[in-house]
Design an enzyme around this catalytic site. Sequence first.
Site, short mmCIF file in Angstrom:
data_model
loop_
_atom_site.label_atom_id
_atom_site.label_comp_id
_atom_site.label_asym_id
_atom_site.label_seq_id
_atom_site.Cartn_x
_atom_site.Cartn_y
_atom_site.Cartn_z
CE LYS A 1 -4.12 -1.95 2.08
NZ LYS A 1 -3.69 -3.34 2.27
CD GLU B 1 -6.38 5.07 4.90
OE1 GLU B 1 -5.57 5.08 3.96
OE2 GLU B 1 -7.54 4.64 4.79
NE ARG C 1 -7.65 -9.89 -3.35
CZ ARG C 1 -8.78 -9.32 -2.98
NH1 ARG C 1 -9.89 -9.60 -3.62
NH2 ARG C 1 -8.82 -8.45 -1.99
#
Lengths: 500, 185
Positions: free
Chosen positions: A116, A200, A292
């Site tokens: 990330k 975050e 995916r």
Amino acid sequence: MFQKILIANRGEIAIRVARTCRELGIATVAVYSEADLSSPHLFAADEAVCIGPAQASQSYLNAQALISAAQQTGAQAIHPGYGFLSENSAFAQLVREAGLTFIGPSSESLAAVGNKIFARQTVTKLGVPVVPALEHPSRDPALLREQVQALGYPVLIKAASGGGGKGMRIVRQEKELLEAAAAAEREAVSAFAEGTIYIERYIERPRHIEVQILGDQHGTLVHLGERECSIQRRYQKILEETPSPAVSPQLRDAMTTAALTVAKAAGYYNAGTVEFILDDQGRFYFLEVNARLQVEHPITEWITGLDLVREQIRIAAGERLGFAQNDIQRRGHAFECRVYAEDPARGFLPSPGTVLAWNAPTGPGIRVDAGVTAQTVVSVYYDPLIAKLSTWGQDREQARRRMESALRQCAVLGPTTNLPFLLDLVTHPAFIAGDTHTGFLTEHLSQWQPTSSAGHDLEAALTIAITHARKSRVTTATSVGGQPVTASPWQQLGGWRMGQ
Amino acid sequence: MKTTLLATNGTAVTVEYTQRGNNDYETQINGQATRIQLLSEEDGAVTLLVNGQPLRVHVVHDGQRSLAAIDGHVYEFSRAGEKKGTGRQRETGRLSPEIRSPMPGKILAVRVSAGDTVEAGQVLVLLEAMKMENALTAEGIGQVKKIHVSVGDLVELGQLLVELEFATAHQDGSEEVEKRGNGEK
């Protein structure tokens, strides 16, 4: 094209991949752990190989065992499904080094988008907005407190690798910070074998919107529209829909363009999803790329008519997509509900056990992707997802009513499931109005308890009494008249053995 | 024919019916005379006519428990005398002093010691099961009597983890109902 594919997964997704392979005339190899002897994904495939004990780390996460199974059965490619090793670039690399094809993006793209922190830096350079975050949370408690203070509460803590909501925590106050960070780290280690965390700023009342992309190895890259996955609990999606009631054509253009920009920069091919959060002002922020097939891919299949697994296999085999953006028509509306073996009345506690009876719903616009059948054991070792119900309608309301019908027909006896919860969700006025956000369940259904229409409980009790009496009459006819003589009122009931 | 079943929330449900024919029954539902005809009986499901209205019921008998699914809801009953603590619906009334493992798993943390005073909702034990951390909490204000597990222990379904002692009823005599539940929050 491949002649044989090994499916490195279990449950409903392994069955779903096997179905497409069968349609394409490709043989399949199922793998299973010692805890999955009763799982229907075994008989969906042409061959089955045991890859180890129940613990995922020793079976479905065991890269070497999976590759050996592929080599031993002569499979040329491995489909990883979702979860487990599907986004593990080291696994993709090992598969390639073994001379096999990984059905997914290149290991380089996987590595680029999988972390990330890297993904965030890359997309910022591309001009795609991101949520303010700490890229390197300190391991020193005092420093971490300072860092988070500077970022501003509330914050969201998550695992740097992987998705699926494992390890995610919202922290609203400093006193909760350290414990939440430690718990997120532990869950990250047990789910992904890697404990780096990421913090975050938390955006209140956001919608979760994701864009499905599809790209071949020849540079064609298209999007298949968005999915809204705002209905979540603890970051685990439980209901998804497409299109999103909150996305206007203009917003869709902006979001899909951003998604394609990110995918292109990562040299992405195969199926993938670019996740965004959308705030109540219509601003969107890049969240992550899921490199995916997604759990909720059936709703995109409903509205586009495409088979995403088929496209994945064709792309991995080096074929061209054969269609362009303008060829993709999206039609109608689709919902997916995830049926979990868990008890929504008791904090969604997982409810493992043997499925004693299973009834799949049917009808126009209803699709069932189930990983269980009667006598399947829902074990404690894996995700409690047992089935996905998806519905299509010409518009949102028709699709929603079909979902309501599907949920009423669906029956799972044995493990407790969230089916009655899902039913209350899809009939909730705020849901019907499309007023969804990621805090929806906390806001509307946090004190949820099962309710039922009057009379059904008595009908159920009567059915039980009558069928049990009929059964007993056949099997224990000789005990008729043999009333036990004790003081216990339970033994005095007699009705169970008397037959009539 | 009269039968008493124990619902998972601890309430006893008594149903009474008369058999009129091989597949024909008569009963009262909510005070109304109701005819139940059994049209078909398969493994795991029956089709009934309830006062002429078709009803499909998925039903299984598993040892002492029986389960029936109608219209998206599952009704679970015990046919045995002792009630189990695994009810789908919450019990109103008495608090359980025994904290038992709701599923097999591993003890990640024990947050209390013997003798500690605990509040309703306070986390006693963290249990890892099915890849999630589950916090097992106290149902009311009380004292920790004994702890039966330690960190790292693998526990089975129903295994006794912590014993509590609850203070008697609240000052106003009310019982703790709302705070109940040992699920993760």
